[in-house]
Design an enzyme around this catalytic site. Structure first.
Site, short mmCIF file in Angstrom:
data_model
loop_
_atom_site.label_atom_id
_atom_site.label_comp_id
_atom_site.label_asym_id
_atom_site.label_seq_id
_atom_site.Cartn_x
_atom_site.Cartn_y
_atom_site.Cartn_z
CG ASP A 1 -7.02 -7.65 -7.61
OD1 ASP A 1 -6.26 -6.70 -7.30
OD2 ASP A 1 -7.14 -8.05 -8.77
NE ARG B 1 -10.47 -2.07 -0.37
CZ ARG B 1 -10.15 -1.07 -1.19
NH1 ARG B 1 -10.48 0.17 -0.89
NH2 ARG B 1 -9.50 -1.29 -2.31
CB ALA C 1 -1.66 2.99 5.67
CG ASN D 1 2.83 -3.98 3.80
OD1 ASN D 1 2.51 -4.16 4.97
ND2 ASN D 1 3.75 -4.71 3.20
CE LYS E 1 -13.24 4.86 -1.14
NZ LYS E 1 -11.80 4.96 -1.34
#
Length: 190
Positions: free
Chosen positions: A69, A176, A11, A9, A170
């Site tokens: 994670d 990520r 954002a 959740n 980024k």
């Protein structure tokens, strides 16, 4: 168009991931499927925690999904905060987490890395994708963008913290982004 539930959740995370995968996939958050559950993260590795999220969603909702994670590993702190990055100080207050990390680090060498592991459940199979970016921890916060430990992390080869970079900068180099890039390549090959 393939729909995937991202077990978050957050954002910021959803925006980052959607920007990387583009418009070929429809990403939904936990709130989009009306999941208000506190999904367990009791693993001792990033992979275990990521898989717990997808296992939970598959077992409860039967949806194609992925979970991640991520965390910061500081060499001088034996990999801390690691899987406890979001609640390192005992709370989810990132200012307190950063303060504790800087206090524990002191004048020790500051080599660190951000790591992400993504667990994807699709077509009755589990797949894993990992991304890592090496860098340095600095002693003072710099920048207003990003989240988490971004204001104190400078990736190797750069002179700006993640919090000083635009989302595009980024997303081009982050842990990520690397993991999601691998996920996106896998999905495009289906």
């Amino acid at each position: 168009m393939l729909e995937l539930v991202f077990a978050t959740n957050n954002a910021h995370k959803l925006e980052e991931v959607q920007a990387i995968v583009g418009d070929k996939f429809i990403l939904k958050s936990l709130s989009d499927i009306d999941c208000q559950d506190d999904i367990p993260e009791t693993g001792v590795t990033f992979q275990e925690n990521a898989q717990q999220k997808t296992d939970y969603l598959v077992n409860k909702y039967g949806l194609y999904c992925f979970g991640d994670d991520s965390g910061l590993e500081v060499d001088a702190l034996n990999g801390e905060p690691g899987v406890y990055s979001a609640r390192y100080s005992g709370s989810r207050d990132m200012e307190k987490n950063i303060d504790l990390l800087l206090e524990k680090l002191g004048d020790s060498p500051n080599n660190a890395r951000f790591k992400t592991v993504i667990s994807l459940y699709l077509n009755e199979q589990q797949h894993f994708f990992e991304g890592t970016i090496e860098g340095q921890i600095i002693k003072e916060r710099r920048g207003e963008k990003g989240f988490g430990y971004d204001p104190i992390f400078i990736p190797n080869g750069y002179d700006k913290t993640f919090a000083e970079m635009s989302a595009e900068e980024k997303n081009a180099i982050s842990h990520r982004a690397i993991a999601v890039g691998k996920l996106a390549e896998f999905l495009k090959g289906l």
